[in-house]
Design a protein around this motif. Structure first.
Motif, PDB file in Angstrom:
ATOM      1  N   LEU A 134       1.084  -1.244  -0.208  1.00 13.19           N
ATOM      2  CA  LEU A 134      -0.278  -0.216   0.244  1.00 13.19           C
ATOM      3  C   LEU A 134       1.032   1.230  -0.494  1.00 13.19           C
ATOM      4  CD1 LEU A 134      -2.524  -1.098   2.474  1.00 13.19           C
ATOM      5  CD2 LEU A 134      -3.061  -1.453   0.112  1.00 13.19           C
ATOM      6  N   PRO A 135       0.123   2.423  -0.964  1.00  8.04           N
ATOM      7  CA  PRO A 135       1.612   3.144  -0.410  1.00  8.04           C
ATOM      8  C   PRO A 135       1.392   3.991   0.694  1.00  8.04           C
ATOM      9  CG  PRO A 135      -0.968   3.999  -1.597  1.00  8.04           C
ATOM     10  CD  PRO A 135      -0.717   2.235  -1.131  1.00  8.04           C
ATOM     11  N   GLY A 136       2.468   4.898   1.409  1.00  5.24           N
ATOM     12  CA  GLY A 136       2.459   5.708   2.506  1.00  5.24           C
ATOM     13  C   GLY A 136       2.639   4.758   3.385  1.00  5.24           C
ATOM     14  N   PRO A 137       2.115   4.803   4.506  1.00  6.40           N
ATOM     15  CA  PRO A 137       2.035   3.894   5.683  1.00  6.40           C
ATOM     16  C   PRO A 137       0.717   3.782   5.973  1.00  6.40           C
ATOM     17  CG  PRO A 137       1.967   6.509   6.487  1.00  6.40           C
ATOM     18  CD  PRO A 137       1.519   6.401   5.097  1.00  6.40           C
ATOM     19  N   ALA A 138       1.776   1.921   6.693  1.00  8.74           N
ATOM     20  CA  ALA A 138       0.231   1.127   6.074  1.00  8.74           C
ATOM     21  C   ALA A 138       0.653   0.308   7.674  1.00  8.74           C
ATOM     22  CB  ALA A 138       0.456  -0.039   5.351  1.00  8.74           C
ATOM     23  N   ILE A 139      -0.925  -0.021   8.337  1.00  9.91           N
ATOM     24  CA  ILE A 139      -1.075  -0.700   9.827  1.00  9.91           C
ATOM     25  C   ILE A 139      -2.197  -2.324   9.024  1.00  9.91           C
ATOM     26  CG2 ILE A 139      -2.349  -0.218  12.344  1.00  9.91           C
ATOM     27  CD1 ILE A 139      -2.524   1.928  11.618  1.00  9.91           C
ATOM     28  N   ILE A 140      -1.080  -3.022   9.627  1.00  4.03           N
ATOM     29  CA  ILE A 140      -2.181  -4.461   9.423  1.00  4.03           C
ATOM     30  C   ILE A 140      -3.111  -4.719  10.960  1.00  4.03           C
ATOM     31  CG2 ILE A 140      -1.441  -6.643   9.873  1.00  4.03           C
ATOM     32  CD1 ILE A 140      -0.318  -5.257   7.922  1.00  4.03           C
ATOM     33  N   LEU A 141      -4.156  -5.228  10.610  1.00 10.73           N
ATOM     34  CA  LEU A 141      -5.868  -5.590  11.476  1.00 10.73           C
ATOM     35  C   LEU A 141      -5.890  -6.578  11.878  1.00 10.73           C
ATOM     36  CD1 LEU A 141      -7.767  -1.475  10.113  1.00 10.73           C
ATOM     37  CD2 LEU A 141      -5.836  -2.117  12.162  1.00 10.73           C
ATOM     38  N   ASP A 142      -6.731  -7.002  12.797  1.00 12.94           N
ATOM     39  CA  ASP A 142      -7.269  -7.834  13.499  1.00 12.94           C
ATOM     40  C   ASP A 142      -8.289  -7.600  13.403  1.00 12.94           C
ATOM     41  OD1 ASP A 142      -5.330  -9.669  13.456  1.00 12.94           O
ATOM     42  OD2 ASP A 142      -4.968  -9.359  15.675  1.00 12.94           O
ATOM     43  N   VAL A 143      -9.171  -8.583  12.406  1.00 15.46           N
ATOM     44  CA  VAL A 143     -10.505  -8.209  12.023  1.00 15.46           C
ATOM     45  C   VAL A 143     -11.524  -9.331  12.649  1.00 15.46           C
ATOM     46  CG1 VAL A 143     -13.049  -6.968  10.551  1.00 15.46           C
ATOM     47  CG2 VAL A 143     -10.702  -6.521  10.390  1.00 15.46           C
ATOM     48  N   SER A 144     -12.510  -8.832  13.455  1.00 14.54           N
ATOM     49  CA  SER A 144     -12.787  -9.825  13.748  1.00 14.54           C
ATOM     50  C   SER A 144     -14.647  -9.947  13.988  1.00 14.54           C
ATOM     51  CB  SER A 144     -13.120 -10.757  15.469  1.00 14.54           C
ATOM     52  OG  SER A 144     -13.587 -10.118  16.361  1.00 14.54           O
ATOM     53  N   PRO A 145     -15.809 -10.583  13.504  1.00 16.66           N
ATOM     54  CA  PRO A 145     -15.121 -11.636  13.295  1.00 16.66           C
ATOM     55  C   PRO A 145     -14.209 -12.793  11.915  1.00 16.66           C
ATOM     56  CG  PRO A 145     -17.423 -12.030  12.570  1.00 16.66           C
ATOM     57  CD  PRO A 145     -17.495 -10.615  13.257  1.00 16.66           C
ATOM     58  N   PHE A 146     -14.181 -14.033  12.059  1.00 17.80           N
ATOM     59  CA  PHE A 146     -13.394 -14.325  10.351  1.00 17.80           C
ATOM     60  C   PHE A 146     -14.134 -14.528   8.712  1.00 17.80           C
ATOM     61  CE2 PHE A 146     -15.123 -18.054   9.032  1.00 17.80           C
ATOM     62  CZ  PHE A 146     -14.933 -18.921  10.245  1.00 17.80           C
ATOM     63  N   TYR A 147     -15.709 -14.024   9.655  1.00 18.97           N
ATOM     64  CA  TYR A 147     -16.801 -13.675   7.931  1.00 18.97           C
ATOM     65  C   TYR A 147     -18.295 -12.828   8.559  1.00 18.97           C
ATOM     66  CZ  TYR A 147     -19.769 -14.472   4.519  1.00 18.97           C
ATOM     67  OH  TYR A 147     -21.029 -14.633   3.823  1.00 18.97           O
ATOM     68  N   GLY A 148     -18.054 -12.409   7.523  1.00 15.52           N
ATOM     69  CA  GLY A 148     -19.207 -10.739   7.528  1.00 15.52           C
ATOM     70  C   GLY A 148     -19.237  -9.936   8.484  1.00 15.52           C
ATOM     71  N   GLU A 149     -20.115  -8.516   8.926  1.00 22.26           N
ATOM     72  CA  GLU A 149     -19.664  -7.486   9.164  1.00 22.26           C
ATOM     73  C   GLU A 149     -18.435  -7.192  10.188  1.00 22.26           C
ATOM     74  OE1 GLU A 149     -20.636  -4.507   8.617  1.00 22.26           O
ATOM     75  OE2 GLU A 149     -20.772  -5.865   6.423  1.00 22.26           O
ATOM     76  N   ALA A 150     -17.881  -6.402   9.934  1.00 20.22           N
ATOM     77  CA  ALA A 150     -16.362  -6.198  10.970  1.00 20.22           C
ATOM     78  C   ALA A 150     -17.369  -5.791  12.502  1.00 20.22           C
ATOM     79  CB  ALA A 150     -15.395  -5.288  11.086  1.00 20.22           C
ATOM     80  N   ARG A 151     -16.792  -6.561  13.759  1.00 20.99           N
ATOM     81  CA  ARG A 151     -17.549  -6.355  15.055  1.00 20.99           C
ATOM     82  C   ARG A 151     -16.328  -5.592  15.270  1.00 20.99           C
ATOM     83  NH1 ARG A 151     -23.209  -7.189  15.059  1.00 20.99           N
ATOM     84  NH2 ARG A 151     -23.965  -7.859  13.329  1.00 20.99           N
ATOM     85  N   ALA A 152     -15.108  -6.054  15.051  1.00 19.90           N
ATOM     86  CA  ALA A 152     -13.823  -5.212  16.334  1.00 19.90           C
ATOM     87  C   ALA A 152     -12.536  -5.642  15.095  1.00 19.90           C
ATOM     88  CB  ALA A 152     -13.591  -6.787  17.806  1.00 19.90           C
ATOM     89  N   VAL A 153     -12.140  -3.804  15.685  1.00 19.22           N
ATOM     90  CA  VAL A 153     -10.691  -4.000  14.832  1.00 19.22           C
ATOM     91  C   VAL A 153      -9.392  -3.102  15.715  1.00 19.22           C
ATOM     92  CG1 VAL A 153      -9.810  -2.594  12.894  1.00 19.22           C
ATOM     93  CG2 VAL A 153     -12.672  -3.695  12.902  1.00 19.22           C
ATOM     94  N   VAL A 154      -8.435  -4.457  15.861  1.00 20.34           N
ATOM     95  CA  VAL A 154      -7.800  -4.189  16.527  1.00 20.34           C
ATOM     96  C   VAL A 154      -6.707  -3.797  15.590  1.00 20.34           C
ATOM     97  CG1 VAL A 154      -6.720  -4.605  18.775  1.00 20.34           C
ATOM     98  CG2 VAL A 154      -8.685  -4.998  18.799  1.00 20.34           C
TER      99      VAL A 154
END
Length: 551
Positions: A134-154
């Motif tokens: 990705l261009p510029g700075p980037a942050i890797i995120l954990d998103v849960s659950p593993f399928y469907g709408e994002a309910r938690a992002v860390v």
């Protein structure tokens, strides 16, 4: 100071309830949006078709163009892109082929997500999610659950915050438990990411250059109130099934093992007023002696992108349900009922009974429009409310929480009750209503634990029928009316008014064809049909022959 009927229940009366306006499941998604530096974006390009909930969330953030769909021609994309949303490896290839990454504006952000579980510790990132993709700075995120709408992002690198989100039960799933168990077993048996329930995403682009560690819109609102969040860490929790439920952003100071602050953000402008009301209520509560350690401390509040934002202390404790004994002598229930009585006692201000009666009659007009009662039902309710006009005694208005169900309560390490979510608070609220509603939520669980699956019937067992728990309600009401100064003749109209009011709130969660089956309108009609029910008879006979000092 005199209080008129227009000032009583001012928050409630300011908005006309609309049937079906807050239905379960009809919420805006894209919970990861709240991790971005800002929530308003002029031009949003989505590569790959998002879910309906995600698309609804994106459309509230800006003008959305969906590209890369096999079933439709590629749309023309003119000008710079503020937010580029890429779904999957195929979406990344398409974005590169169309040179979309190069079209990001100077504050542009790209969100890249690859479906499926994220890697275990020590394993490589999925293709395309390395920071160099990705261009510029980037942050890797954990998103849960593993399928469907994002309910938690860390942020994936923040193990402490990730553990905190999991321990607080904020990861969530949109699947039913049985479905989730089947999918999780499949993942464990067949996937190289064995047993994990998260997926990975990457956040990057020139808009992250120089960005603070917490989302910029939160950092700036906090700074405007004199609170420096430099170096603090964050996690987003977007649980819930209703659009009125707020997105939470947990905050932890640099080096802190767990979050100590929480930011609530509305999903749209439609619900911003409720969060602004909570901010006002928390500020007023700080000056009241009973509030110390019982309610969150407000840190900052403001608006961003037509949404309301409220930052406050994160209260320590466990959910009320985790410690309650669900019995008539439950110390947790006694503490909660006692605190509501304390709050009403210190905030009580007498007003002419006719003003309270006028307010209840205005609620009855709304009830008539929405619930369409027959003439006998309408007359019976009107008679009870009109009786207050002839009452010589004043009726106190009190500071009212507005939604003190057991789900909004914690128990702190000392066993004291903590009251959260003051969005429905009323400065000039009506007495007894908080006490009754808290008790009903408790009674529903007691009834269901005894095998009564129907919520209405579970509540009625203790609100109408005879039981040790019902006697606990009568004692609590007796203590309340004595300490707060509620005239005995006002108890019956106030009880009916409480459940009529709740039926109007419930109507926003129901469709037109479901109104007659609502829990609260059903309770009102059961009370009218059996006014001599054992617990009603005791309540309406107070304070005679009842010791208000009994615990």
């Amino acid at each position: 100071m005199n209080v008129s009927s227009d000032e009583i229940l001012a928050v409630t009366m300011a908005t006309e309830p609309v049937v079906g306006s807050n239905r379960r499941g009809e919420m805006a998604g894209a919970g990861w949006l709240y991790a971005l530096p800002r929530l308003d974006h002029h031009r949003i390009v989505c590569v790959g078709a998002p879910s309906a909930a995600t698309l609804a969330g994106l459309r509230r953030a800006g003008e959305v163009t969906v590209a890369g769909r096999r079933d439709r021609p590629d749309p023309a994309i003119d000008g710079s892109i503020d937010l580029l949303v890429i779904q999957g490896r195929g979406g990344l290839a398409y974005a590169r082929e169309r040179a979309l990454l190069e079209r990001l504006g100077p504050e542009g952000i790209v969100y890249l997500e690859t479906p499926g579980p994220g890697p275990a510790a020590g394993q490589a990132e999925p293709s395309g999610q390395r920071s160099g993709a990705l261009p510029g700075p980037a942050i890797i995120l954990d998103v849960s659950p593993f399928y469907g709408e994002a309910r938690a992002v860390v942020p994936a690198a923040d193990r402490a915050m990730s553990d905190a989100v999991r321990k607080m039960g904020l990861e969530g799933t949109i699947l039913h438990k049985a479905q989730f168990a089947r999918i999780e077993r499949w993942v464990t048996a067949r996937s190289p990411w064995r047993g994990l329930t998260r997926r990975r995403a990457a956040l990057g682009g020139p808009g992250l250059v120089g960005a603070p560690t917490v989302p910029r819109y939160i950092h700036e609102l906090a700074a405007a109130s004199g609170r420096d969040l430099t170096g603090w860490r964050w996690a987003v929790a977007a649980r819930g099934d209703y659009d009125s439920q707020k997105v939470l952003v947990l905050l932890a100071a640099r080096g802190a093992p767990a979050p100590t602050g929480m930011v609530k953000v509305t999903r749209s402008a439609a619900h911003a007023g409720r969060l602004r009301n909570e901010a006002d209520a928390l500020r007023r509560l700080q000056d009241l002696a009973p509030s110390a350690g019982r309610v969150p401390v407000p840190w900052f509040a403001g608006d961003h992108a037509e949404r309301a934002v409220l930052g406050a202390s994160l209260m320590a404790g466990v959910p009320f349900a985790a410690r309650a004994t669900w019995s008539a002598d439950d110390p947790a229930l006694a503490d909660a009922l006692g605190w509501l009585t304390d709050l009403a006692t210190v905030t009580a201000r007498p007003v002419p009974a006719r003003e309270v009666g006028a307010t209840l009659l205005r609620l009855l007009e709304r009830y008539a429009r929405i619930q369409a009662p027959d003439s006998d039902e309408l007359a019976a309710l009107r008679h009870r409310f009109q009786s207050l006009a002839d009452l010589p005694d004043a009726i106190p208005v009190v500071m009212q929480h507005g939604d003190p169900g057991t789900w909004n309560l914690l128990l702190d390490p000392t066993g004291r009750t903590v009251f959260l979510d003051w969005e429905a608070a009323e400065t000039n609220g009506l007495p007894l209503w908080d006490l009754l509603y808290l008790f009903r939520s408790y009674a529903v669980t007691v009834g269901r634990r005894s095998g009564v699956r129907d919520r209405s019937e579970a509540a009625a067992r203790h609100l109408l029928g005879a039981s040790p728990l019902a006697d606990r309600l009568v004692d609590a009401v007796a203590t309340y009316v004595r300490r707060v100064g509620v005239p005995a003749a006002a108890i019956e109209p106030l009880v009916y008014g409480c459940w009529l009011h709740r039926s109007l709130k419930e109507a926003t969660r129901l469709g037109p064809g479901q109104l007659a089956s609502g829990q609260f309108v059903g309770l009102v009609r059961r009370m009218l049909a059996d006014p001599a029910a054992p617990t009603l008879a005791k309540l309406f006979a107070l304070p005679a022959d009842v010791d208000g000092d009994r615990p």
